[in-house]
Motif scaffolding. Structure first.
Motif, PDB file in Angstrom:
ATOM      1  N   SER A   1       0.751  -1.308   0.065  1.00 17.71           N
ATOM      2  CA  SER A   1       0.076   0.018  -0.115  1.00 17.71           C
ATOM      3  C   SER A   1       0.735   1.171   0.061  1.00 17.71           C
ATOM      4  O   SER A   1       0.442   2.185  -0.483  1.00 17.71           O
ATOM      5  N   ARG A   2       2.056   1.149   0.666  1.00 15.13           N
ATOM      6  CA  ARG A   2       2.925   2.390   0.722  1.00 15.13           C
ATOM      7  C   ARG A   2       4.059   2.435  -0.400  1.00 15.13           C
ATOM      8  O   ARG A   2       4.666   3.446  -0.546  1.00 15.13           O
ATOM      9  N   GLY A   3       4.048   1.293  -1.281  1.00  8.26           N
ATOM     10  CA  GLY A   3       5.046   1.258  -2.301  1.00  8.26           C
ATOM     11  C   GLY A   3       6.343   1.293  -1.876  1.00  8.26           C
ATOM     12  O   GLY A   3       7.438   1.274  -2.780  1.00  8.26           O
ATOM     13  N   HIS A   4       6.356   0.630  -0.550  1.00  9.20           N
ATOM     14  CA  HIS A   4       7.924   0.520   0.198  1.00  9.20           C
ATOM     15  C   HIS A   4       8.055  -1.079  -0.136  1.00  9.20           C
ATOM     16  O   HIS A   4       7.869  -2.131   0.697  1.00  9.20           O
ATOM     17  N   ALA A   5       8.771  -1.326  -1.188  1.00  8.65           N
ATOM     18  CA  ALA A   5       8.968  -2.751  -1.556  1.00  8.65           C
ATOM     19  C   ALA A   5      10.063  -2.663  -2.960  1.00  8.65           C
ATOM     20  O   ALA A   5      10.228  -1.736  -3.644  1.00  8.65           O
ATOM     21  N   VAL A   6      10.608  -3.828  -2.977  1.00 12.94           N
ATOM     22  CA  VAL A   6      11.037  -4.379  -4.166  1.00 12.94           C
ATOM     23  C   VAL A   6      10.376  -5.382  -5.015  1.00 12.94           C
ATOM     24  O   VAL A   6      10.152  -6.419  -4.287  1.00 12.94           O
ATOM     25  N   TRP A   7       9.712  -4.991  -6.050  1.00 14.55           N
ATOM     26  CA  TRP A   7       8.875  -5.837  -6.756  1.00 14.55           C
ATOM     27  C   TRP A   7       9.597  -6.959  -7.282  1.00 14.55           C
ATOM     28  O   TRP A   7      10.655  -6.931  -8.147  1.00 14.55           O
ATOM     29  N   ALA A   8       9.161  -8.208  -6.964  1.00 11.79           N
ATOM     30  CA  ALA A   8       9.779  -9.431  -7.679  1.00 11.79           C
ATOM     31  C   ALA A   8      10.001  -9.345  -9.076  1.00 11.79           C
ATOM     32  O   ALA A   8      10.961  -9.667  -9.570  1.00 11.79           O
ATOM     33  N   HIS A   9       8.897  -9.147  -9.867  1.00 13.96           N
ATOM     34  CA  HIS A   9       9.028  -9.235 -11.163  1.00 13.96           C
ATOM     35  C   HIS A   9       9.889  -8.073 -11.789  1.00 13.96           C
ATOM     36  O   HIS A   9      10.484  -8.638 -12.979  1.00 13.96           O
ATOM     37  N   GLU A  10      10.097  -7.095 -11.137  1.00  9.77           N
ATOM     38  CA  GLU A  10      10.909  -6.216 -11.824  1.00  9.77           C
ATOM     39  C   GLU A  10      12.361  -6.610 -11.445  1.00  9.77           C
ATOM     40  O   GLU A  10      13.232  -6.482 -12.372  1.00  9.77           O
ATOM     41  N   LEU A  11      12.693  -6.869 -10.410  1.00 10.59           N
ATOM     42  CA  LEU A  11      14.024  -7.525  -9.821  1.00 10.59           C
ATOM     43  C   LEU A  11      14.427  -8.782 -11.051  1.00 10.59           C
ATOM     44  O   LEU A  11      15.373  -8.656 -11.337  1.00 10.59           O
ATOM     45  N   LEU A  12      13.578  -9.517 -11.062  1.00 12.59           N
ATOM     46  CA  LEU A  12      13.976 -10.809 -11.987  1.00 12.59           C
ATOM     47  C   LEU A  12      14.117 -10.295 -13.416  1.00 12.59           C
ATOM     48  O   LEU A  12      14.747 -11.399 -14.129  1.00 12.59           O
ATOM     49  N   GLU A  13      13.745  -9.294 -13.823  1.00 12.45           N
ATOM     50  CA  GLU A  13      13.871  -8.747 -14.981  1.00 12.45           C
ATOM     51  C   GLU A  13      15.511  -8.359 -15.345  1.00 12.45           C
ATOM     52  O   GLU A  13      16.157  -8.372 -16.556  1.00 12.45           O
ATOM     53  N   GLN A  14      16.159  -7.896 -13.951  1.00 12.64           N
ATOM     54  CA  GLN A  14      17.598  -7.787 -13.933  1.00 12.64           C
ATOM     55  C   GLN A  14      18.546  -8.257 -13.537  1.00 12.64           C
ATOM     56  O   GLN A  14      19.685  -8.368 -13.758  1.00 12.64           O
ATOM     57  N   GLU A  15      18.127  -9.359 -12.573  1.00 14.49           N
ATOM     58  CA  GLU A  15      18.946 -10.231 -11.910  1.00 14.49           C
ATOM     59  C   GLU A  15      18.984 -11.786 -12.316  1.00 14.49           C
ATOM     60  O   GLU A  15      17.793 -12.037 -12.781  1.00 14.49           O
ATOM     61  N   ASP A  16      19.821 -12.539 -11.906  1.00 12.82           N
ATOM     62  CA  ASP A  16      19.935 -13.790 -12.420  1.00 12.82           C
ATOM     63  C   ASP A  16      19.151 -14.354 -11.280  1.00 12.82           C
ATOM     64  O   ASP A  16      19.103 -14.214 -10.104  1.00 12.82           O
ATOM     65  N   PRO A  17      18.042 -15.358 -11.677  1.00 16.73           N
ATOM     66  CA  PRO A  17      16.905 -15.761 -10.765  1.00 16.73           C
ATOM     67  C   PRO A  17      17.718 -16.703  -9.797  1.00 16.73           C
ATOM     68  O   PRO A  17      17.475 -17.029  -8.852  1.00 16.73           O
ATOM     69  N   ARG A  18      18.831 -17.343 -10.093  1.00 19.32           N
ATOM     70  CA  ARG A  18      19.698 -18.317  -9.382  1.00 19.32           C
ATOM     71  C   ARG A  18      20.057 -17.457  -8.148  1.00 19.32           C
ATOM     72  O   ARG A  18      20.184 -18.121  -7.034  1.00 19.32           O
ATOM     73  N   ALA A  19      20.621 -16.347  -8.432  1.00 18.14           N
ATOM     74  CA  ALA A  19      21.375 -15.365  -7.183  1.00 18.14           C
ATOM     75  C   ALA A  19      20.130 -15.061  -6.410  1.00 18.14           C
ATOM     76  O   ALA A  19      20.359 -15.075  -5.273  1.00 18.14           O
ATOM     77  N   VAL A  20      19.164 -14.623  -6.930  1.00 17.79           N
ATOM     78  CA  VAL A  20      18.029 -14.379  -6.000  1.00 17.79           C
ATOM     79  C   VAL A  20      17.250 -15.332  -5.336  1.00 17.79           C
ATOM     80  O   VAL A  20      17.439 -14.863  -3.959  1.00 17.79           O
ATOM     81  N   ARG A  21      17.387 -16.350  -5.648  1.00 24.07           N
ATOM     82  CA  ARG A  21      16.909 -17.533  -5.025  1.00 24.07           C
ATOM     83  C   ARG A  21      17.977 -17.891  -3.727  1.00 24.07           C
ATOM     84  O   ARG A  21      17.626 -18.053  -2.753  1.00 24.07           O
ATOM     85  N   ALA A  22      19.198 -17.901  -4.102  1.00 25.39           N
ATOM     86  CA  ALA A  22      20.240 -18.191  -3.362  1.00 25.39           C
ATOM     87  C   ALA A  22      20.464 -17.145  -2.095  1.00 25.39           C
ATOM     88  O   ALA A  22      20.551 -17.544  -0.979  1.00 25.39           O
ATOM     89  N   PHE A  23      20.047 -15.869  -2.578  1.00 28.30           N
ATOM     90  CA  PHE A  23      20.199 -14.678  -1.691  1.00 28.30           C
ATOM     91  C   PHE A  23      18.967 -14.764  -0.608  1.00 28.30           C
ATOM     92  O   PHE A  23      19.152 -14.814   0.694  1.00 28.30           O
ATOM     93  N   LEU A  24      17.755 -14.967  -1.206  1.00 31.44           N
ATOM     94  CA  LEU A  24      16.648 -15.108  -0.181  1.00 31.44           C
ATOM     95  C   LEU A  24      16.437 -16.198   0.727  1.00 31.44           C
ATOM     96  O   LEU A  24      15.940 -16.399   1.632  1.00 31.44           O
TER      97      LEU A  24
END
Length: 445
Positions: free
Chosen positions: A342-365
């Motif tokens: 609601s406050r827009g305080h977020a990193v949207w997953a679909h936008e991040l995954l357009e820029q980052e390697d999904p393997r790195a995102v999974r590993a980091f999270l």
């Protein structure tokens, strides 16, 4: 538990996301990635698993968001549903079953039919109950239509459960309830007649479930708080409202979305194990093939999976032994504050995954998962951590002790993806790394 036959199915649930907005990293770092990792690890051990998720189409938050945006509810739902499914696909989160109530007439018919059967049999009584209402708005104050303060922790809460402590917070239990549609205090009252479930009548069932099931400390604290109460709450199973599955026999009422979800699990899992099942009894009989049910979730949904669903399952005749446990995450924070759609305080997953390697995102999270405590995402930590990781399975010389620790950390009973990540990302790797990074075959593929 099954004995004189081959092992049955382990069901892994992750709560269906509400299509009133896109997924953010807090959602992924919570139940969705963790459930996928657990399923992959279980299959690697040779276990039979059914991974189930879907869309929470009938939350009135969807309709409320459409009104806020001035768009059609179906148009809004489809837009966000597409983003949600796209994120799951891109990050490699797979499911063997994915319910979409708005598009599945069979699901809607089964849910309404199950409730009707239980009411007709007298298993679920029909009672009068009173609730706050807004003098200016139609229907009653529930879920997205009401907000106030939690009577237990005094934190802000909507009309369902408290995000902070997990307490059950229908409008009647909120302190200073207000209508979210017009902002007025919900000072009126209305008497509603409809089906309910008296959780107090299932106290012994819940005690047995909670004694047997694996529960993390925060979920167990909620269970003890419920047990120490003088009387467990009576939960309405339908509301006079404008969104959801229509009831049989209660004109103008729709099935409460959480009651729908519990009855929907009975249908979807039963139909998976016995595709020809019709009616409640045949669906429940199919559950003989379930060894255990495990749910990955945030604390704000714990009441339903800890109390409402076990009671509904018991009312339907499902054995208590199927409840394996809950794997609960805390809030994932962004620069020190809670992720907020609601406050827009977020990193949207679909936008991040357009820029980052999904393997790195999974590993980091996995490494930064907010369990058992809240954790805090910053770009500096993400860049520093992922820069030093070798995410190629099969490289290096795996340390047998670290691999054994990681294997144990990825069992359902002792799930800890952060520990597994620390064991597997320290310069050694083996095929188990695919479980974290999404290599190999996902559920539903």
């Amino acid at each position: 538990m099954p004995t004189d036959r081959e092992p049955g199915t382990t069901v892994v649930l992750s709560p269906p996301p509400t299509p009133n907005g896109p997924l953010h990293l807090g959602h992924l770092a919570g139940p969705y990635l963790a459930a996928d990792i657990a399923v992959r690890a279980a299959r690697r051990r040779g276990e039979r698993v059914f991974a189930l998720c879907g869309l929470d189409d009938h939350q009135n938050y969807v309709l409320a968001k459409a009104r806020q945006e001035g768009t059609g509810v179906r148009e809004l739902r489809d837009r966000y549903a597409g983003l949600i499914r796209g994120v799951f696909d891109r990050v490699g989160v797979g499911h063997d079953g994915f319910t979409e109530p708005l598009d599945d007439a069979g699901y809607r018919s089964a849910v309404a039919g199950f409730l009707g059967e239980l009411v007709a049999a007298g298993t679920l009584p029909v009672e009068e109950w009173r609730t706050p209402v807004c003098a200016n708005c139609p229907g009653i104050a529930h879920h997205a239509y009401v907000s106030g303060r939690c009577a237990h922790c005094d934190g802000p809460s909507g009309g369902g459960t408290c995000e902070g402590c997990g307490s059950y917070t229908p409008a009647a239990a909120l302190v200073d309830p207000r209508c979210t549609r017009c902002g007025s205090p919900a000072t009126g009252t209305r008497t509603v007649t409809g089906p309910v479930i008296r959780l107090e009548e299932y106290r012994w069932v819940l005690q047995n479930v909670w004694y047997r099931a694996a529960l993390p400390p925060r979920a167990r604290e909620l269970a003890w708080r419920l047990l120490l109460s003088d009387e467990l709450p009576t939960v309405p199973l339908s509301y006079p409202t404008d969104w959801g599955i229509e009831t049989d026999g209660f004109p103008g009422q729709r099935i409460d979305v959480w009651a729908e979800m519990g009855l929907g699990y009975l249908h979807t899992i039963g139909r998976r194990l016995e595709p020809g099942a019709t009616g409640l009894a045949e669906h429940v009989k199919a559950w003989d093939g379930v060894d255990s049910v495990w749910t990955f979730l945030g604390l704000d949904n714990a009441f339903y999976y800890l109390a409402l669903f076990p009671a509904l399952f018991a009312a339907a005749g499902v054995p208590q032994s199927v409840h394996g446990g809950l794997v609960v995450n805390e809030f994932y924070r962004l620069d020190g504050a809670k992720f907020s759609t609601s406050r827009g305080h977020a990193v949207w997953a679909h936008e991040l995954l357009e820029q980052e390697d999904p393997r790195a995102v999974r590993a980091f999270l996995s490494w930064d998962r907010p369990a058992p405590h809240a954790t805090n995402f910053t770009w500096e930590r993400y860049r520093a951590a992922t820069a030093g990781w070798n995410l190629t399975a099969g490289s290096g010389s795996p340390d047998p002790a670290e691999l054994a620790r990681a294997e144990q950390a990825l069992t359902l009973e002792t799930f800890d993806s952060a520990l597994a990540a620390r064991c597997l990302l320290g310069g050694t790797a083996d095929g188990l790394l695919d479980v974290l990074t999404g290599g190999g075959t996902a559920a539903g593929a």
